[in-house]
Each structure stands twice: as structure tokens, then as C-alpha cells.
Design an enzyme around this catalytic site. Structure first.
Site, mmCIF file in Angstrom:
data_model
loop_
_atom_site.group_PDB
_atom_site.id
_atom_site.type_symbol
_atom_site.label_atom_id
_atom_site.label_comp_id
_atom_site.label_asym_id
_atom_site.label_seq_id
_atom_site.Cartn_x
_atom_site.Cartn_y
_atom_site.Cartn_z
ATOM 1 N N ARG A 148 45.251 18.152 0.557
ATOM 2 C CA ARG A 148 45.942 18.877 1.410
ATOM 3 C C ARG A 148 44.862 19.164 2.510
ATOM 4 N NH1 ARG A 148 47.023 21.195 -3.853
ATOM 5 N NH2 ARG A 148 49.375 21.502 -4.314
ATOM 6 N N ASP B 165 51.716 27.548 -7.487
ATOM 7 C CA ASP B 165 50.846 27.316 -8.325
ATOM 8 C C ASP B 165 50.898 28.349 -9.584
ATOM 9 O OD1 ASP B 165 49.160 25.242 -6.660
ATOM 10 O OD2 ASP B 165 49.201 26.965 -5.678
ATOM 11 N N ARG C 92 53.999 27.656 -11.500
ATOM 12 C CA ARG C 92 53.589 26.460 -12.380
ATOM 13 C C ARG C 92 52.664 27.070 -13.633
ATOM 14 N NH1 ARG C 92 51.797 22.638 -7.192
ATOM 15 N NH2 ARG C 92 53.935 21.730 -7.086
ATOM 16 N N HIS D 292 45.310 26.968 -2.104
ATOM 17 C CA HIS D 292 46.283 26.472 -2.364
ATOM 18 C C HIS D 292 46.158 25.163 -2.391
ATOM 19 C CE1 HIS D 292 50.225 24.677 -3.369
ATOM 20 N NE2 HIS D 292 50.411 24.086 -2.116
#
Length: 318
Positions: free
Chosen positions: A92, A152, A155, A179
Site C-alpha cells: 500500500r 482489518d 477480517r 492499514h
């Protein structure tokens, strides 16, 4: 006669994430009006037609149209999903310079309209781009929010729910920090009905290895999905919708969004994923979770990485 409040959302970016978010928003009738902006005007035209045709079967009416930045003038919420996509094998943070330049242009155009609502950012690296939006817009910190670690956390809760055969809604656990690769699971606070999930796993010789596996599956989920189908979009779209509801419906819910720290967690001047109270005024209060010594070190490391990234793009947003 009492004026009826009109909840208006402007979506900038009609790619996989943006169109998935638009569909979820229309299906659930979360806003009264949705305006979509994208450089690919033909794609927007097609999506607007398609969504309008499905709208009669949504939970409540939504007015959907294509638009320009002028539509941001009276918007309650501007959601940005535009930007360069994350490619297989790319982190990212590799996206930082490309998307910082894109965002500087987008945010400047939004602010020219006289916009005074709330920004919600989803484009990666989301923490850094939320910082960019804050700096370029000049808006108060509570009015600039990143999607942070909301996906996240979802998840993580999914993995724990599967492990303990309960509903994810009964699992209390958070992922905080960047993140990205430096995020951390707050195992010291993860529980079901007050029972420590970390301890339950550690006390079972056959399940001890699951502690690391559960976190790894959580952290690396995006890479697995990107490898399998090229991009992630349904999960983050649902996360964005969850934040949108919190804002438009003034829910005062606590979510692990990317918020600007001013001393909380002993950190200054950084956007990072932490539990935050969200309502119609934006990200109004950061909650400091009790962290053990190991978690504090990991969080500090994550914040340091983000600050270094912020420093690398200061010259672009100056």
C-alpha cells in the site's frame, strides 16, 4: 414548515471499490442523494443508469446522478475511492507518491466548491492520503476520516468467529495501526463475553499455533484476494457503508477508522487506525485502548512508519 434534511453523498472514483460502495448504498437506501464523479464519464453514465434501474427495489429511495465537483457545495459527505490501484506484489505504501499527487488535485477541486462537510477516504495508502486530505483541505481534523483498519478489524473478527464457532458480532477484537503491513492485533483485549481469546488459544496445546495464523490471515488477506481476483472491493465497500451510516444517522458508534492523533497513544500529528467515536460531526473522539508493553511497541513502530511516509510527501502537498 419544518425543512426535511437531505443526506447527500458525493462519490469520487467509480472503479471497483467506488461502484461496489455505490451499489451497497443504494441497495440499503442509506442516503437521499448520491452523485458520482469520475474521469471515465461513460462508465459513470452506465453505472448511474444501472443503479437507478435497481433503486426501486432498495430499502428507500435514492436520487442518483452523474456530476461535477460543483455538486460538493452542499454535500454532507464526500467519499474518495479514486486513485492508482494496488498491483500484485505492491504494498500500500508503494502507492504513496502517485496517489498524493492525484489527491492534491481532487481535494483542491472539492474545496473550491465551498464544501464544508466530511471527507471519507478509502484510497491506499489510506492513512497517508487521509493526512494529505486534511492538510490540503484545511478542514478540522474531525471532518477528515480514513477507512483505517475497519476492514482489518472485520477480517480479524471473522477469523476469530470461525475459530470459536460464534457470530462475528459476539467477538470483541480490534486491529489498530497502519492499514498495512505494520498493523497489530490487540490480543490483550480480544474477548468473547469477557473471556480472553488469546488465553483460550494459548491454554490449548493443539491451538497455540492459531494465534499467529489468525493474525497473519488477517494482515495478508488483501494480498491473497488481489492475487486471486486482482483487487479487493466488496469488504471495503461494506466498511465504507458502515462508516457512512455512522455519520449520516448520527450513530455515535466506535469504529477503528483512521483518525488524527494529538497526544493520544503518545503520538502526535499522524493519521492512524484507532477506535474512534463517529457521528454527524465526524471523528469526534479517539478512545485509547489499554495496550500491553509489546502492543505499545508495535503501535509506536506503526506510527513511526506512517510519519516517515508523511514526511516523504510533504513537498508535494506544500
Amino acid at each position: 414548515m419544518k425543512q426535511v434534511k437531505n443526506n447527500k453523498v458525493v462519490l469520487i472514483g467509480d472503479g471497483a471499490v467506488g461502484s461496489s460502495y455505490a451499489f451497497a448504498l443504494v441497495a440499503q437506501g442509506v442516503a437521499d442523494e448520491l452523485v458520482i464523479i469520475d474521469l471515465d464519464e461513460e462508465k459513470v453514465k452506465g453505472d448511474v443508469m444501472d443503479l437507478n434501474h435497481g433503486a426501486p427495489y432498495g430499502d428507500s429511495p435514492v436520487k442518483i446522478k452523474a456530476g461535477t465537483y460543483n455538486e460538493c457545495t452542499n454535500a454532507d459527505l464526500v467519499v474518495i475511492t479514486a486513485g492508482a490501484a494496488q498491483k500484485p506484489g505492491e504494498t500500500r505504501l508503494d502507492l504513496i507518491e502517485k496517489n498524493t499527487k492525484i489527491f492534491k488535485g481532487i481535494v483542491s477541486e472539492v474545496m473550491k466548491s465551498g464544501f464544508d462537510g466530511i471527507f471519507l477516504i478509502a484510497t491506499n495508502p489510506v492513512d497517508v492520503l487521509t493526512y494529505v486530505t486534511y492538510k490540503v483541505s484545511g478542514l478540522p481534523k474531525e471532518k477528515v476520516i480514513g477507512s483505517g483498519t475497519i476492514l482489518d478489524t472485520a477480517r480479524f473478527k471473522y477469523e476469530l468467529a470461525e475459530e470459536f464457532s460464534v457470530s462475528s458480532g459476539s467477538v470483541h477484537g480490534q486491529i489498530i495501526g497502519e492499514h498495512g503491513d505494520s498493523e497489530l492485533a490487540v490480543w490483550s483485549q480480544a474477548n468473547i463475553a469477557g473471556q480472553s481469546l488469546y488465553q483460550l488459544l494459548k491454554d490449548d496445546p493443539e491451538k497455540q499455533h492459531r494465534v499467529e495464523e489468525i493474525f497473519t490471515n488477517t494482515r495478508d488477506a488483501a494480498y491473497d484476494i488481489i492475487q486471486a481476483k486482482g483487487a479487493t472491493y466488496y469488504g471495503i465497500a461494506m466498511g465504507l457503508l458502515h462508516i457512512t451510516k455512522a455519520i449520516l444517522n448520527n450513530q455515535n458508534v466506535v469504529l477503528t477508522v483512521s483518525s488524527y492523533l494529538e497526544g493520544e497513544y503518545n503520538q502526535e500529528e499522524v493519521y492512524i487506525g484507532v477506535p474512534t467515536q463517529v457521528n454527524k460531526e465526524g471523528a469526534v473522539k479517539v478512545f485509547e485502548m489499554p495496550l500491553d508493553s509489546h502492543e505499545r511497541k508495535l503501535f509506536e513502530k506503526s506510527a513511526t512508519i506512517l510519519k516517515e511516509m508523511q514526511n516523504k510527501i510533504t513537498h508535494i502537498i506544500a
